[in-house]
Design a protein around this motif. Sequence first.
Motif, PDB file in Angstrom:
ATOM      1  N   ILE A  53       0.889  -1.039  -0.054  1.00 38.05           N
ATOM      2  CA  ILE A  53       0.033   0.137   0.099  1.00 38.05           C
ATOM      3  C   ILE A  53       0.959   1.385  -0.099  1.00 38.05           C
ATOM      4  O   ILE A  53       0.707   2.127  -0.775  1.00 38.05           O
ATOM      5  N   ALA A  54       1.865   1.279   1.001  1.00 38.70           N
ATOM      6  CA  ALA A  54       2.968   2.244   0.966  1.00 38.70           C
ATOM      7  C   ALA A  54       3.440   2.661  -0.495  1.00 38.70           C
ATOM      8  O   ALA A  54       3.554   3.740  -0.884  1.00 38.70           O
ATOM      9  N   ALA A  55       3.910   1.516  -1.166  1.00 42.14           N
ATOM     10  CA  ALA A  55       4.503   1.716  -2.409  1.00 42.14           C
ATOM     11  C   ALA A  55       3.578   2.255  -3.265  1.00 42.14           C
ATOM     12  O   ALA A  55       3.833   2.824  -4.189  1.00 42.14           O
ATOM     13  N   ARG A  56       2.384   1.734  -3.586  1.00 42.05           N
ATOM     14  CA  ARG A  56       1.326   2.343  -4.548  1.00 42.05           C
ATOM     15  C   ARG A  56       1.168   3.772  -4.384  1.00 42.05           C
ATOM     16  O   ARG A  56       0.880   4.455  -5.155  1.00 42.05           O
ATOM     17  N   GLN A  57       0.866   4.259  -2.932  1.00 38.21           N
ATOM     18  CA  GLN A  57       0.762   5.534  -2.585  1.00 38.21           C
ATOM     19  C   GLN A  57       1.861   6.304  -3.022  1.00 38.21           C
ATOM     20  O   GLN A  57       1.640   7.392  -3.535  1.00 38.21           O
ATOM     21  N   GLN A  58       2.995   5.915  -2.893  1.00 35.67           N
ATOM     22  CA  GLN A  58       4.249   6.615  -3.376  1.00 35.67           C
ATOM     23  C   GLN A  58       4.221   6.911  -5.075  1.00 35.67           C
ATOM     24  O   GLN A  58       4.341   7.835  -5.254  1.00 35.67           O
ATOM     25  N   ARG A  59       3.801   5.690  -5.604  1.00 31.28           N
ATOM     26  CA  ARG A  59       3.648   5.871  -7.122  1.00 31.28           C
ATOM     27  C   ARG A  59       2.613   6.953  -7.428  1.00 31.28           C
ATOM     28  O   ARG A  59       2.635   7.475  -8.515  1.00 31.28           O
ATOM     29  N   GLU A  60       1.392   6.675  -6.644  1.00 32.54           N
ATOM     30  CA  GLU A  60       0.399   7.916  -6.853  1.00 32.54           C
ATOM     31  C   GLU A  60       1.052   9.150  -6.844  1.00 32.54           C
ATOM     32  O   GLU A  60       0.621  10.240  -7.383  1.00 32.54           O
ATOM     33  N   MET A  61       1.781   9.297  -5.771  1.00 31.77           N
ATOM     34  CA  MET A  61       2.158  10.826  -5.509  1.00 31.77           C
ATOM     35  C   MET A  61       3.062  11.231  -6.541  1.00 31.77           C
ATOM     36  O   MET A  61       3.112  12.490  -6.772  1.00 31.77           O
ATOM     37  N   ARG A  62       4.046  10.318  -6.823  1.00 33.76           N
ATOM     38  CA  ARG A  62       4.865  10.640  -8.020  1.00 33.76           C
ATOM     39  C   ARG A  62       4.034  10.946  -9.414  1.00 33.76           C
ATOM     40  O   ARG A  62       4.875  11.520 -10.506  1.00 33.76           O
ATOM     41  N   GLY A  63       2.927  10.576  -9.587  1.00 28.76           N
ATOM     42  CA  GLY A  63       2.055  10.712 -10.844  1.00 28.76           C
ATOM     43  C   GLY A  63       2.264   9.239 -11.773  1.00 28.76           C
ATOM     44  O   GLY A  63       2.082   9.365 -12.782  1.00 28.76           O
ATOM     45  N   LYS A  64       3.112   8.217 -11.389  1.00 28.56           N
ATOM     46  CA  LYS A  64       3.134   6.899 -12.186  1.00 28.56           C
ATOM     47  C   LYS A  64       2.195   6.271 -12.114  1.00 28.56           C
ATOM     48  O   LYS A  64       2.226   5.148 -12.892  1.00 28.56           O
ATOM     49  N   ALA A  65       1.149   6.215 -11.258  1.00 30.14           N
ATOM     50  CA  ALA A  65       0.042   5.143 -11.263  1.00 30.14           C
ATOM     51  C   ALA A  65      -1.417   6.070 -10.878  1.00 30.14           C
ATOM     52  O   ALA A  65      -1.270   7.175 -10.538  1.00 30.14           O
ATOM     53  N   ASP A  66      -2.227   5.339 -11.739  1.00 28.57           N
ATOM     54  CA  ASP A  66      -3.608   6.095 -11.325  1.00 28.57           C
ATOM     55  C   ASP A  66      -3.940   5.944  -9.980  1.00 28.57           C
ATOM     56  O   ASP A  66      -3.674   4.931  -9.251  1.00 28.57           O
ATOM     57  N   ALA A  74      -1.807  12.025  -1.373  1.00 29.39           N
ATOM     58  CA  ALA A  74      -1.008  12.922  -1.108  1.00 29.39           C
ATOM     59  C   ALA A  74       0.036  12.618  -0.007  1.00 29.39           C
ATOM     60  O   ALA A  74       0.856  13.522  -0.148  1.00 29.39           O
ATOM     61  N   ASP A  75      -0.012  11.575   0.604  1.00 22.82           N
ATOM     62  CA  ASP A  75       0.843  11.379   1.851  1.00 22.82           C
ATOM     63  C   ASP A  75       1.111   9.845   2.170  1.00 22.82           C
ATOM     64  O   ASP A  75      -0.101   9.239   2.010  1.00 22.82           O
ATOM     65  N   ASN A  76       2.078   9.211   2.287  1.00 16.27           N
ATOM     66  CA  ASN A  76       2.098   7.889   2.559  1.00 16.27           C
ATOM     67  C   ASN A  76       2.758   7.607   4.111  1.00 16.27           C
ATOM     68  O   ASN A  76       3.187   6.560   4.411  1.00 16.27           O
ATOM     69  N   THR A  77       2.966   8.779   4.736  1.00 13.48           N
ATOM     70  CA  THR A  77       3.742   8.415   6.134  1.00 13.48           C
ATOM     71  C   THR A  77       3.183   7.667   6.981  1.00 13.48           C
ATOM     72  O   THR A  77       3.620   6.880   7.690  1.00 13.48           O
ATOM     73  N   GLY A  78       1.638   7.486   7.037  1.00 18.68           N
ATOM     74  CA  GLY A  78       1.016   6.604   7.812  1.00 18.68           C
ATOM     75  C   GLY A  78       1.270   5.381   7.545  1.00 18.68           C
ATOM     76  O   GLY A  78       1.349   4.355   8.315  1.00 18.68           O
ATOM     77  N   SER A  79       1.109   4.899   6.440  1.00 14.89           N
ATOM     78  CA  SER A  79       1.314   3.540   5.605  1.00 14.89           C
ATOM     79  C   SER A  79       2.758   3.027   5.957  1.00 14.89           C
ATOM     80  O   SER A  79       3.089   2.083   6.224  1.00 14.89           O
ATOM     81  N   LEU A  80       3.565   4.179   5.819  1.00 17.79           N
ATOM     82  CA  LEU A  80       5.048   3.683   6.111  1.00 17.79           C
ATOM     83  C   LEU A  80       5.335   3.359   7.736  1.00 17.79           C
ATOM     84  O   LEU A  80       5.963   2.541   8.164  1.00 17.79           O
TER      85      LEU A  80
END
Length: 109
Positions: A53-66, A74-80
């Motif tokens: 989930i954290a990796a998916r969120q990171q990709r979303e934040m970078r615009g690499k994934a839908d 917007a943030d993945n600190t909770g998942s990390l």
Amino acid sequence: MPTKAESENRLLNAGELELVNATREPEIGALSLEQLKSISRRLREAHAKARDIAARQQREMRGKADPHGIRPAADNTGSLAKSQAILEAMQRLDAELLRRGEAGSSTPE
């Protein structure tokens, strides 16, 4: 500043929190070897899920994934943080399994 237990209560769901709390003293000492192995397997599954989930969120934040939802993450600190809390529990459990393994395999000379 919140304590570690308070932040884990906020980060983890009830099942994950139960697993993490079982890896602390004195609870871990009362568990059988079979229970420890079961908890280890469930913790590894929870860690893999949180990490994914954290990796998916990171990709979303970078615009690499839908976006997975309506808006991109917007943030993945909770998942990390969740992944890290579960990892620490896994390390405590592995140390206990190693300790028990060494205690059971040692032979008096």
